[in-house]
Write an enzyme that holds these catalytic residues in place. Structure first.
Site, mmCIF file in Angstrom:
data_model
loop_
_atom_site.group_PDB
_atom_site.id
_atom_site.type_symbol
_atom_site.label_atom_id
_atom_site.label_comp_id
_atom_site.label_asym_id
_atom_site.label_seq_id
_atom_site.Cartn_x
_atom_site.Cartn_y
_atom_site.Cartn_z
ATOM 1 N N HIS A 186 6.093 -40.606 75.192
ATOM 2 C CA HIS A 186 7.160 -41.617 75.221
ATOM 3 C C HIS A 186 8.480 -40.981 75.694
ATOM 4 C CE1 HIS A 186 4.861 -43.537 71.624
ATOM 5 N NE2 HIS A 186 4.605 -44.286 72.680
ATOM 6 N N LYS A 232 0.798 -55.995 63.452
ATOM 7 C CA LYS A 232 0.410 -54.581 63.511
ATOM 8 C C LYS A 232 0.751 -53.867 62.222
ATOM 9 C CE LYS A 232 -0.044 -52.608 68.067
ATOM 10 N NZ LYS A 232 0.582 -51.914 69.166
ATOM 11 N N ARG A 278 -1.116 -44.728 80.871
ATOM 12 C CA ARG A 278 -1.841 -43.463 80.795
ATOM 13 C C ARG A 278 -3.054 -43.549 81.724
ATOM 14 N NH1 ARG A 278 -1.392 -43.957 74.446
ATOM 15 N NH2 ARG A 278 -1.431 -46.071 75.209
ATOM 16 N N SER A 316 -0.006 -42.442 69.869
ATOM 17 C CA SER A 316 0.470 -42.379 68.476
ATOM 18 C C SER A 316 -0.725 -42.311 67.532
ATOM 19 C CB SER A 316 1.337 -43.599 68.164
ATOM 20 O OG SER A 316 2.480 -43.593 68.968
HETATM 21 P P1 ADP Z 1 2.184 -50.397 71.944
HETATM 22 O O1 ADP Z 1 3.467 -51.117 72.149
HETATM 23 O O2 ADP Z 1 1.086 -50.895 72.846
HETATM 24 O O3 ADP Z 1 1.790 -50.245 70.499
HETATM 25 P P2 ADP Z 1 3.094 -47.649 71.962
HETATM 26 O O4 ADP Z 1 4.187 -47.872 70.990
HETATM 27 O O5 ADP Z 1 2.053 -46.665 71.569
HETATM 28 O O6 ADP Z 1 2.397 -48.938 72.506
HETATM 29 O O7 ADP Z 1 3.752 -47.161 73.329
HETATM 30 C C1 ADP Z 1 4.771 -47.872 73.992
HETATM 31 C C2 ADP Z 1 4.577 -47.780 75.473
HETATM 32 O O8 ADP Z 1 4.442 -46.411 75.845
HETATM 33 C C3 ADP Z 1 3.313 -48.468 75.984
HETATM 34 O O9 ADP Z 1 3.594 -49.033 77.242
HETATM 35 C C4 ADP Z 1 2.314 -47.341 76.117
HETATM 36 O O10 ADP Z 1 1.344 -47.608 77.108
HETATM 37 C C5 ADP Z 1 3.234 -46.225 76.553
HETATM 38 N N1 ADP Z 1 2.692 -44.913 76.219
HETATM 39 C C6 ADP Z 1 2.081 -44.521 75.096
HETATM 40 N N2 ADP Z 1 1.674 -43.250 75.158
HETATM 41 C C7 ADP Z 1 2.043 -42.800 76.382
HETATM 42 C C8 ADP Z 1 1.892 -41.542 77.078
HETATM 43 N N3 ADP Z 1 1.257 -40.525 76.541
HETATM 44 N N4 ADP Z 1 2.404 -41.466 78.311
HETATM 45 C C9 ADP Z 1 3.018 -42.526 78.873
HETATM 46 N N5 ADP Z 1 3.174 -43.721 78.302
HETATM 47 C C10 ADP Z 1 2.698 -43.867 77.061
#
Ligand code: ADP
Length: 162
Positions: A21, A45, A94, A132
């Site tokens: 992130h 969630k 990803r 995460s």
């Molecule tokens: P969500 O909102 O789907 O629960 P997250 O909070 O895990 O997702 O992540 C927020 C955003 O960051 C999403 O668009 C997710 O795809 C992206 N993201 C998560 N991990 C990575 C990573 N390792 N590299 C790039 N983008 C990521």
């Protein structure tokens, strides 16, 4: 003539924020005047950290980046963007598995608010495997989180799972 401030919103659950992130945030902070990291607080969630804990961890993890704010919002992300006069919604990509979900979200948001663009940013190669969920799995089993999260997040995870 005054140029309009460009604002991008990077939305997610960030439970917790990790280096994948942070890498995306650092990269987009160079492209827009202001970046808002939006903790989208969904009642659907179940999260390990409360919204406030996640917000504090994001703030601590992004200390060096000047044009970034953190906010929490419950509701439709596009409504938040309209409220803040933001033009772009950022999401990270990803692997191919993310693509279908992100495409349907982007299309749904387009239907709700045609004036808002979704921008998908590819993960840097060194972080493409990071999630995460994976971070929590490692922490739960006392694995090393070095280089995957900030020290503040590592400490907070240790506390949760001790
Ligand atoms: P969500 O909102 O789907 O629960 P997250 O909070 O895990 O997702 O992540 C927020 C955003 O960051 C999403 O668009 C997710 O795809 C992206 N993201 C998560 N991990 C990575 C990573 N390792 N590299 C790039 N983008 C990521």
């Amino acid at each position: 003539m005054n140029k309009k401030e460009t604002i991008a919103v990077y939305a997610g659950s960030f439970d917790p924020i990790h280096c994948g992130h942070i890498d995306i945030i650092q990269r987009i902070s160079k492209l827009y005047d202001r970046v808002i990291v939006l903790l989208a607080n969904s009642s659907q969630k179940k999260t390990l950290f409360s919204a406030n804990e996640r917000k504090v961890l994001i703030q601590q993890s992004l200390k060096g980046i000047k044009n970034v704010d953190v906010d929490v919002f419950s509701g439709l992300v596009v409504d938040y963007l309209k409220k803040r006069n933001a033009q772009v919604l950022i999401r990270g990509l990803r692997a191919v598995v993310d693509f279908e979900y992100e495409m349907s979200m982007a299309n749904m948001n387009k239907k709700l608010s045609p004036e808002i663009e979704t921008l998908l940013v590819f993960s840097s190669p060194e972080y493409y495997f990071l999630s995460s969920r994976g971070i929590k799995e490692i922490a739960m089993n006392q694995g090393s989180l070095k280089g995957l999260v900030t020290t503040q997040v590592e400490k907070a995870l240790l506390k949760k799972y001790q």
